[in-house]
Design an enzyme around this catalytic site. Structure first.
Site: not given
Length: 490
Positions: A228, A253, A374, A402, A404, A443, A445
């Site tokens: 990532k 991080e 993540q 974690e 939606g 996805k 939009r």
């Protein structure tokens, strides 16, 4: 005289330590309430600005709450219905009875300035909220048992919530929006690559996305070890070095030195181990000096504030856009952020606030915000389907970790999938997947979804287009005068 039967004692005016009255506008409160009961659609003019607690006088708060109750029930709002609703709420005598309600309507000369008056009431309320909360923070700051860091987080959270109140966007007629859209289309047509947004530097990905669009929230999600950070660093380098686009990277991080070291590895194609310990061959020193020229003066801004809050991000992002003209912001990564000291029943609720705030910030600054995220462990437990060697491990929208709400708030969700990591070396057609990374646009939009393949050089933490993989040894051979025909590892 006003009717006083059954009324509670008047609200005691709070006085600060230096004798100043709390911000208030009693006469305007009376005028607004009276106007709402006289004018048919007056409530809907002020409903976005005012809440019951916006009123300083307690009796006015109760009257406005009765008006809200009527509006929710889709009932007409006038003096008689408000009196009846107050009677149902058991508060009619508390506010002074029907006589006081009739007095409110009698004080209205005109409803022409209703919205202006309501805005003043709203501003007075915000001022009182700031006074209230800063006073509480001041009291806690004197308490030596209170952790200062926690107190700062709590203060940030409350200030963030206060700043979000009374935000009102006006609807506008479509003509100026059409002109704005035409301008964007004309700018896109003038570009050789035909993109309407910022180029990522990855040709096939840009064909699907048309570039990263202003005001979009883009989520780049993957399991650990998929690359990532390497992906967004490759993009940041492509955008800043290749296209001169100012970008900012918020790294929660890694420290800024670690991040820049990875960027140096990416650009110079010298192994991370050698960059870390400095054990470079002569040709590698020359390669380092030559390649680093591309990075000097690149408009890449790095912030390594740990446990960054939404409140801090907004402040820093605004400054970066205003002072440095930043056109795109990267966040590594979303789950390490916090929601400004607010307290929630679950981590899912906090992540929902974070993702919603990131989308709001992208709209406010009118730039794309790209946040890493993540994925949960569901992928690891899924078995590959018979005859589909790589499908079982491919991430899905349901795998977002974690919350939606991330899927709902994002304008685009992209996954990074490297089949080779799962010991899948060929696709169902027998094509090699070694050194390949699949970017899945799951996805979109405002456009198409699909998949593109990039080349991933794991030893350099570098993503590349399939057709621009220049072997580093070709470069080093030119410097050293030696010929090395051994294959370059992917």
């Amino acid at each position: 005289m006003r009717g006083t039967a059954g009324r509670k004692a008047p609200v005691v005016v709070q006085v600060s330590d230096i004798g100043r009255l709390q911000p208030q506008a009693r006469e305007l409160e009376e005028a607004v309430l009276g106007a709402i009961m006289l004018e048919k659609d007056a409530y809907f003019v002020v409903s976005e600005l005012l809440k019951p607690e916006s009123f300083y006088e307690k009796i006015h708060e109760l009257i406005y709450q009765a008006i809200v109750d009527l509006a929710v029930g889709q009932m007409p709002i006038d003096m008689l219905t408000v009196v009846e609703q107050l009677r149902k709420n058991g508060q009619l005598e508390t506010v002074g009875g029907p006589f006081y309600i009739s007095q409110l309507t009698g004080k209205v000369a005109s409803t022409a300035h209703l919205e202006y008056h309501a805005n003043i009431i709203a501003q007075k309320f915000l001022a009182r909220e700031l006074i209230r909360y800063t006073g509480m923070i001041q009291g806690k700051a004197f308490d030596e048992t209170v952790d200062v860091e926690e107190l700062m987080q709590e203060a940030e959270g409350e200030l963030f919530k206060i700043s979000q109140r009374n935000i009102k966007n006006e609807a506008i007629q479509i003509n100026p929006i059409i002109k704005q859209s035409l301008t964007l289309i004309q700018k896109a047509a003038a570009r050789k690559e035909g993109l309407s947004g910022l180029s990522s530097g990855f040709t096939d990905l840009d064909k699907i996305t048309s570039g990263w669009q202003n005001s979009d929230l883009i989520i780049i999600a993957a399991r650990p070890a998929m690359g990532k950070t390497a992906f967004v660093l490759s993009m940041a380098k492509n955008m800043a070095v290749g296209h001169g686009t100012p970008v900012a990277m918020f790294s929660l991080e890694m420290s800024n030195v670690q991040l820049v070291n990875r960027l140096i590895v990416n650009v110079t194609e010298i192994s991370a181990t050698k960059i870390r310990n400095g054990q470079l061959d002569q040709y590698e020193w020359e390669q380092l000096d030559f390649k680093l020229k591309d990075l000097y003066d690149a408009r890449i801004y790095v912030d390594d504030t740990p446990s960054l809050s939404i409140f801090e991000l907004r402040t820093k992002a605004r400054r970066l856009v205003r002072e440095h003209g930043v056109k795109c912001i990267f966040i590594d990564y979303l789950q390490l952020m916090n929601a400004s000291g607010m307290y929630f029943g679950s981590r899912e609720q906090e992540v929902s606030i974070i993702s919603r705030s990131l989308k709001s910030l992208a709209k406010e600054l009118n730039i794309p915000i790209i946040a890493l995220s993540q994925l949960n462990r569901n992928i690891e437990g899924r078995l590959n389907q018979v005859g589909q060697k790589s499908e079982g491990k491919r991430p899905q929208l349901a795998d977002l970790r974690e919350s939606g709400a991330i899927e709902q708030d994002a304008d685009m969700v992209c996954f990074i999938h490297r089949p080779e990591y799962y010991k899948i070396f060929e696709d169902e057609k027998g094509n090699s997947l070694i050194g390949m990374a699949e970017i899945i646009v799951a996805k979109h939009r405002n456009g198409a979804t699909g998949e593109v393949f990039l080349r991933f050089r794991s030893e350099y933490a570098k993503f590349m287009n399939l057709d621009d993989d220049l072997p580093v040894r070709e470069f080093s051979s030119r410097i050293s005068g030696q010929v090395d025909s051994s294959p370059v590892p992917y």
